[in-house]
Design an enzyme around this catalytic site. Structure first.
Site, mmCIF file in Angstrom:
data_model
loop_
_atom_site.group_PDB
_atom_site.id
_atom_site.type_symbol
_atom_site.label_atom_id
_atom_site.label_comp_id
_atom_site.label_asym_id
_atom_site.label_seq_id
_atom_site.Cartn_x
_atom_site.Cartn_y
_atom_site.Cartn_z
ATOM 1 N N ASP A 113 0.877 -1.172 0.000
ATOM 2 C CA ASP A 113 0.000 0.000 0.000
ATOM 3 C C ASP A 113 0.916 1.224 0.000
ATOM 4 O OD1 ASP A 113 -2.070 -1.772 0.237
ATOM 5 O OD2 ASP A 113 -2.626 -1.232 2.276
ATOM 6 N N ASP A 153 -13.350 -3.725 -1.168
ATOM 7 C CA ASP A 153 -13.048 -3.338 0.214
ATOM 8 C C ASP A 153 -14.313 -3.450 1.062
ATOM 9 O OD1 ASP A 153 -10.328 -2.405 -0.388
ATOM 10 O OD2 ASP A 153 -11.320 -0.778 -1.445
HETATM 11 O O1 1PR Z 1 -10.527 3.027 -5.008
HETATM 12 O O2 1PR Z 1 -9.682 2.455 -7.264
HETATM 13 O O3 1PR Z 1 -8.750 4.406 -6.036
HETATM 14 O O4 1PR Z 1 -8.253 2.089 -5.326
HETATM 15 C C1 1PR Z 1 -7.686 2.335 -4.090
HETATM 16 C C2 1PR Z 1 -7.101 1.060 -3.622
HETATM 17 O O5 1PR Z 1 -6.408 1.325 -2.411
HETATM 18 C C3 1PR Z 1 -8.130 -0.008 -3.331
HETATM 19 O O6 1PR Z 1 -7.695 -1.203 -3.909
HETATM 20 C C4 1PR Z 1 -8.144 -0.141 -1.811
HETATM 21 O O7 1PR Z 1 -8.208 -1.508 -1.452
HETATM 22 C C5 1PR Z 1 -6.796 0.411 -1.413
HETATM 23 N N1 1PR Z 1 -6.847 1.160 -0.157
HETATM 24 C C6 1PR Z 1 -7.405 2.373 0.023
HETATM 25 N N2 1PR Z 1 -7.209 2.768 1.304
HETATM 26 C C7 1PR Z 1 -6.544 1.801 1.915
HETATM 27 C C8 1PR Z 1 -6.110 1.810 3.318
HETATM 28 O O8 1PR Z 1 -5.550 0.830 3.816
HETATM 29 N N3 1PR Z 1 -6.357 2.903 4.000
HETATM 30 N N4 1PR Z 1 -5.666 -0.332 1.243
HETATM 31 C C9 1PR Z 1 -6.312 0.786 1.011
HETATM 32 C C10 1PR Z 1 -6.251 -1.488 1.173
HETATM 33 C C11 1PR Z 1 -5.846 -3.646 1.604
HETATM 34 C C12 1PR Z 1 -4.766 -4.488 1.160
HETATM 35 C C13 1PR Z 1 -3.940 -4.906 2.333
HETATM 36 C C14 1PR Z 1 -4.515 -6.216 2.757
HETATM 37 C C15 1PR Z 1 -3.560 -7.090 3.476
HETATM 38 N N5 1PR Z 1 -5.378 -2.330 1.727
HETATM 39 O O9 1PR Z 1 -4.006 -3.836 0.267
HETATM 40 O O10 1PR Z 1 -2.657 -4.933 1.897
HETATM 41 O O11 1PR Z 1 -5.653 -5.946 3.556
HETATM 42 O O12 1PR Z 1 -3.235 -6.553 4.690
HETATM 43 P P1 1PR Z 1 -2.646 -7.451 5.865
HETATM 44 O O13 1PR Z 1 -2.016 -8.653 5.259
HETATM 45 O O14 1PR Z 1 -1.627 -6.585 6.533
HETATM 46 O O15 1PR Z 1 -3.810 -7.768 6.750
HETATM 47 P P2 1PR Z 1 -9.371 3.047 -5.920
#
Ligand code: 1PR
Length: 525
Positions: free
Chosen positions: A224, A379
């Protein structure tokens, strides 16, 4: 010098990067005469068969290409370029193929997930220099929905099993072509290309090919990425999507370096999520493109990038389409793009109007780059109810009731990085996205993200039952056992994790070793 037949349809940067990493100079075909002059021609086929043949014809490249092939000059074709060597394809029945080898291309007819995405083995049927130094146990990266069927066994170099035994590479004189992507197949793929480039190498059959090949379960490292308060692009990690700790954005390292480390450790894919791209438009956030460019020079496994793929009008009124954003990601080295928030809005509109417009980001990108290039990042978070009738959404009866005893839940889709919940459930989202042309689902779970408590198996099973495209389980991995659980208790094709790797709790190699000891099919490095 290598001549690259780039007919302008997709990401050929990774092929160029792979060849350059082997010390070669690559020139591109700009006119029919460049094919005549070529000493060694590499043809990476990308996307749709019909679009490829049409583009070759429009650029008047078919005649010189046929001449080159009939003269038996050194040729390496990849993926759809292998299919082009045959007579026809079900994908575009109106287009004839090059007809160099008798046979046709047909769609996979199997209960297994389509596209066939991931690392699979090969059974070698005749000697070839490209297998010099191979043991026969190597796995290579495939991504396709169509495969070759031929009775012309003399040209069949390898076969692979996926619901049926299909032709995974061919060899006819100096013409070699593979259905798999050597440029995305890590060190084995680079070795294979190096062998092709050196015609003095001995033709061999590897010693210990499998009698049946198996698709590996994939382990994906996720980064991320966002700018911290000092303006540096860093890898961060949320705790149920909250990436700040004591007010600061968590900084877990530099994107390019971390991606490279995970590649070396055996990650089967690397995913970058540009997590603040919903508010910072990616075409104005060029550091992310630079991250991709630099990563793709050194990391030879598939790269997915997500964040901000949507139509956008800037403050000067200039319009950018989602396809343009995706194209820039592909040009910078991405193999797949992932769409998050925009997918939710698209599905809401389809459900409301009852029809697809053909103009959504999912449809447009899939049309140009192929379904396999479009990943939907979901999400969701749990919404508990007392009884199924309490909500119009499909519910599951959960083994993990809420604190106040509600034992049913549905999975609510969110947008803008989990900030905004919508009146749409994850199962419906996945189904409609598949119908619109998505090739894969990246299934996150906000409740589990960063908790180290294991994947949400109930969510994964619910979505997996609803779609036929591959599902990547994500969020919650805290130990190697969690990966075993996801591969034995669900049919997910891949597991993605972030925190466990960034915090160096369990390295990728250890996860894979544990899976192998427990008889899960994986790619060893
Ligand atoms: O909505 O098309 O602009 O895409 C934005 C992207 O960014 C989406 O894919 C969304 O999942 C991701 N995103 C947005 N905000 C966050 C955040 O964390 N604040 N991350 C985010 C999502 C989820 C996974 C994470 C897993 C594994 N993160 O990427 O890596 O949950 O985590 P873990 O193994 O540590 O539990 P758009």
């Amino acid at each position: 010098m290598i001549t690259l037949l780039d007919y302008g349809a997709g990401n050929v940067r990774s092929v160029v990067n792979a060849l350059e990493s082997l010390g070669e100079t690559v020139v591109r075909v700009n006119s029919p005469a460049d094919i005549e002059k070529a000493e060694r021609l590499v043809f990476p086929g990308v996307g749709n068969y019909g679009a490829m043949m049409q583009s070759l014809r429009e650029q008047q490249l078919i005649e010189p290409l046929l001449r080159y092939l009939h003269e038996d000059r050194p040729f390496f074709g990849i993926c759809v370029a292998l299919q082009a060597l045959f007579e026809s394809s079900e994908e575009a029945p109106e287009e004839s193929g090059l007809g160099i080898i008798p046979g046709r291309v047909k769609r996979f007819d199997t209960e297994l997930a389509i596209p066939h995405i991931g690392w699979n083995g090969i059974k070698v049927h005749q000697p070839s220099r490209i297998f010099n130094g191979f043991t026969g146990q190597e796995k290579l990266y495939f991504v396709h929905s169509y495969h070759v069927e031929t009775n012309h066994t003399a040209a069949v170099l390898t076969t692979t099993d996926y619901g049926c035994e299909f032709v995974s590479s061919v060899q006819k004189g100096n013409i070699i072509a593979t259905q798999f992507h050597p440029e995305k197949s890590g060190k084995a793929g680079l070795k294979l290309l190096e062998n092709f480039l050196d015609s003095s190498r001995e033709a061999v059959i590897p010693q210990s090919c499998p009698t049946e090949t198996k698709l590996a379960e994939r382990i994906i490292a996720c980064l991320d990425v966002r700018s911290n308060d000092q303006g540096d692009l860093v890898v961060t990690k949320g705790d149920q999507y909250d990436v700040r700790e004591d007010g600061d954005v968590r900084n877990l390292g530099l994107p390019v370096e971390l991606a490279r480390t995970y590649y070396e450790q055996g990650a089967d894919e690397v995913t970058f999520l540009n997590i603040t791209a919903f508010r910072d438009f990616p075409l104005e956030d060029m550091p992310m493109m630079e991250v991709l460019q630099k990563t793709s020079e050194k990391v030879f496994v598939p790269l997915t990038v997500g964040g901000g793929i949507r139509d956008f009008t800037d403050c000067n009124g200039k319009f950018y389409s989602a396809l343009e954003v995706a194209s820039e990601y592909f040009r910078s080295g991405a193999d797949k793009v992932s769409i998050g928030s925009d997918a939710v809005l698209i599905v809401e509109e389809v459900l409301e109007t009852g029809k697809a417009t053909g103009l959504s980001s999912i449809e447009q990108i899939a049309r140009v780059y192929g379904n396999q290039a479009v990943v939907i990042s979901v999400d969701p978070r749990r919404v508990y109810v007392h009884a199924p009738d309490d909500t119009p959404h499909p519910v599951i009866e959960t083994e993990f009731p809420s604190e106040n005893g509600k034992k049913y839940c549905w999975y609510q889709c969110t947008v803008r990085g989990g900030r905004e919940g919508r009146d749409l459930d994850a199962v419906t989202l996945a189904k409609v996205c598949e119908q619109l042309g998505a090739g894969e689902i990246l299934l996150n779970c906000i409740d589990k993200d960063g908790t180290n408590s294991g994947f949400d198996l109930e969510l994964i099973n619910a979505v997996k039952e609803a779609v036929t495209i591959p599902v990547i389980a994500s969020s919650g991995a805290g130990c190697a056992e969690h990966f075993l659980e996801v591969f034995t208790k669900t049919d997910a094709e891949a597991a993605l994790a972030a925190g466990i790797f960034h915090r160096k709790e369990v390295p990728i190699g250890q996860v894979k070793q544990f899976l192998q000891e427990n008889e899960v099919e994986i790619r060893t490095c």
